[in-house]
Design a protein around this motif. Structure first.
Motif, PDB file in Angstrom:
ATOM      1  N   VAL A  89      48.869  35.803  33.667  1.00  0.00           N
ATOM      2  CA  VAL A  89      48.147  37.068  33.529  1.00  0.00           C
ATOM      3  C   VAL A  89      47.974  37.640  34.933  1.00  0.00           C
ATOM      4  O   VAL A  89      47.449  36.962  35.829  1.00  0.00           O
ATOM      5  CB  VAL A  89      46.773  36.884  32.859  1.00  0.00           C
ATOM      6  CG1 VAL A  89      46.059  38.229  32.738  1.00  0.00           C
ATOM      7  CG2 VAL A  89      46.917  36.224  31.498  1.00  0.00           C
ATOM      8  N   ALA A  90      48.439  38.863  35.141  1.00  0.00           N
ATOM      9  CA  ALA A  90      48.343  39.481  36.464  1.00  0.00           C
ATOM     10  C   ALA A  90      46.894  39.714  36.840  1.00  0.00           C
ATOM     11  O   ALA A  90      46.055  40.032  35.996  1.00  0.00           O
ATOM     12  CB  ALA A  90      49.124  40.796  36.483  1.00  0.00           C
ATOM     13  N   ARG A  91      46.603  39.560  38.109  1.00  0.00           N
ATOM     14  CA  ARG A  91      45.239  39.800  38.601  1.00  0.00           C
ATOM     15  C   ARG A  91      44.990  41.291  38.858  1.00  0.00           C
ATOM     16  O   ARG A  91      43.843  41.723  38.894  1.00  0.00           O
ATOM     17  CB  ARG A  91      44.997  39.007  39.882  1.00  0.00           C
ATOM     18  CG  ARG A  91      45.083  37.490  39.694  1.00  0.00           C
ATOM     19  CD  ARG A  91      44.746  36.757  40.972  1.00  0.00           C
ATOM     20  NE  ARG A  91      43.376  36.996  41.379  1.00  0.00           N
ATOM     21  CZ  ARG A  91      42.329  36.297  40.938  1.00  0.00           C
ATOM     22  NH1 ARG A  91      42.505  35.319  40.067  1.00  0.00           N
ATOM     23  NH2 ARG A  91      41.109  36.567  41.365  1.00  0.00           N
ATOM     24  N   GLU A  92      46.070  42.050  39.061  1.00  0.00           N
ATOM     25  CA  GLU A  92      45.930  43.472  39.342  1.00  0.00           C
ATOM     26  C   GLU A  92      46.671  44.266  38.270  1.00  0.00           C
ATOM     27  O   GLU A  92      47.673  43.800  37.734  1.00  0.00           O
ATOM     28  CB  GLU A  92      46.493  43.813  40.724  1.00  0.00           C
ATOM     29  CG  GLU A  92      45.746  43.121  41.860  1.00  0.00           C
ATOM     30  CD  GLU A  92      46.306  43.507  43.213  1.00  0.00           C
ATOM     31  OE1 GLU A  92      47.302  44.270  43.235  1.00  0.00           O
ATOM     32  OE2 GLU A  92      45.768  43.062  44.232  1.00  0.00           O
ATOM     33  N   PRO A  93      46.219  45.478  37.968  1.00  0.00           N
ATOM     34  CA  PRO A  93      46.886  46.294  36.945  1.00  0.00           C
ATOM     35  C   PRO A  93      48.253  46.753  37.410  1.00  0.00           C
ATOM     36  O   PRO A  93      48.497  46.958  38.594  1.00  0.00           O
ATOM     37  CB  PRO A  93      45.922  47.472  36.756  1.00  0.00           C
ATOM     38  CG  PRO A  93      45.162  47.555  38.037  1.00  0.00           C
ATOM     39  CD  PRO A  93      45.017  46.152  38.517  1.00  0.00           C
ATOM     40  N   GLN A  94      49.168  46.909  36.447  1.00  0.00           N
ATOM     41  CA  GLN A  94      50.507  47.372  36.749  1.00  0.00           C
ATOM     42  C   GLN A  94      50.569  48.884  36.895  1.00  0.00           C
ATOM     43  O   GLN A  94      51.464  49.399  37.529  1.00  0.00           O
ATOM     44  CB  GLN A  94      51.456  46.950  35.615  1.00  0.00           C
ATOM     45  CG  GLN A  94      51.725  45.461  35.588  1.00  0.00           C
ATOM     46  CD  GLN A  94      52.562  45.017  36.771  1.00  0.00           C
ATOM     47  OE1 GLN A  94      53.644  45.520  36.993  1.00  0.00           O
ATOM     48  NE2 GLN A  94      52.050  44.081  37.549  1.00  0.00           N
ATOM     49  N   PHE A  95      49.601  49.565  36.278  1.00  0.00           N
ATOM     50  CA  PHE A  95      49.597  51.019  36.333  1.00  0.00           C
ATOM     51  C   PHE A  95      48.174  51.478  36.621  1.00  0.00           C
ATOM     52  O   PHE A  95      47.235  51.066  35.960  1.00  0.00           O
ATOM     53  CB  PHE A  95      50.066  51.608  35.004  1.00  0.00           C
ATOM     54  CG  PHE A  95      49.870  53.103  34.914  1.00  0.00           C
ATOM     55  CD1 PHE A  95      48.811  53.638  34.197  1.00  0.00           C
ATOM     56  CD2 PHE A  95      50.748  53.965  35.533  1.00  0.00           C
ATOM     57  CE1 PHE A  95      48.631  55.012  34.104  1.00  0.00           C
ATOM     58  CE2 PHE A  95      50.575  55.335  35.446  1.00  0.00           C
ATOM     59  CZ  PHE A  95      49.519  55.865  34.726  1.00  0.00           C
TER      60      PHE A  95
END
Length: 275
Positions: free
Chosen positions: A229-235
């Motif tokens: 799960v990414a820690r930062e948003p993709q958009f």
């Protein structure tokens, strides 16, 4: 291209298309195994085609071994010469030991001079030193022979696991550098999906969470487990701190499929949290 796909998926999540609120959009993704040789050389044989299924240990390609065979033969000859040198040095050391033992006894009884005794002692020391040096040289020769044989074996590229040949980068007659991929292998265990989850759903998607993945044309949904799960948003939209804008934030999530299925790399998928 990837940004366009992400923006389109974000649009869907932000109700641009009026889809179901519990459905997350994504696509199939794969971690390819790139098959290469540790040696530079010309591809002489390619034993697979794109789409072929191969078993673990199956030979995929061969590089021209001519130059490496020469190196292996040279190293083998040097190793054989070093072994012969050891036998000679051992015989010389044994003779020097015998002479010194006799000299030591005769010197003790007064029949040999000190100079004769010292000369035989020095000859023994020199013979033992020569034997130690030859043994070191033989060890280096054996190591060089082993390395040459390993390099020769590396011209035969084998599949490390069962899977499908997804892409071929070089064909017979082309010269490749060491480590340059010749073919890409996709194993079932390396197939995954990437999808985008809104911030409000992150609490339900920790690593290890179960999800259900479906696609157009899939006979039935596939089970998968969240692995990242990414820690930062993709958009990230413009910095406007309203509830509507916060709902547009999405986070990249990856899930590993439990078993091989109909989902392929790049295929659009719908993901739901498993009950």
């Amino acid at each position: 291209m990837k940004r366009t796909v992400i923006l389109a998926l974000v649009c869907a999540l932000a109700a641009c298309g009026g889809g179901e609120s519990d459905v997350m959009q994504g696509y199939g993704e794969a971690d390819y195994i790139y098959l290469a040789s540790q040696e530079t050389g010309m591809v002489s044989d390619l034993l697979v085609r794109e789409g072929d299924h191969v078993e673990a240990g199956a030979q995929v390609f061969t590089l021209d071994p001519a130059r490496l065979e020469y190196n292996a033969e040279t190293a083998g000859a040097q190793s054989a010469a070093a072994a012969a040198a050891i036998r000679t040095a051992q015989a010389e050391a044994q003779l020097a030991q015998t002479n010194f033992a006799r000299s030591e006894e005769l010197h003790r009884r007064g029949f040999y001079s000190q100079a004769r005794y010292d000369a035989d002692r020095a000859a023994l020391d020199a013979a033992n030193a020569r034997l130690a040096q030859v043994r070191r040289e033989a060890g280096a020769a054996r190591a060089a022979t082993g390395l040459a044989q390993e390099r020769l074996a590396d011209v035969n590229g084998e599949a490390p696991a069962a899977g499908t040949i997804e892409q071929i980068f070089h064909r017979p007659g082309e010269v490749v550098a060491a480590g340059q991929p010749i073919a890409a292998l996709l194993t079932p265990a390396n197939m995954k999906v990437r999808f985008f989850a809104p911030e409000a759903m992150l609490a339900q998607l920790p690593v290890g969470a179960r999800v259900s993945v479906s696609c157009d044309g899939c006979a039935q949904p596939a089970a998968a487990t969240v692995s990242f799960v990414a820690r930062e948003p993709q958009f990230t939209p413009p910095v406007i701190y309203s509830l509507d804008q916060r709902e547009k934030l999405v986070f990249l999530v990856e899930a590993r499929l439990d078993a091989p299925g109909e989902i392929r790399p790049g295929m659009p998928v719908d993901v739901r949290i498993a009950p």
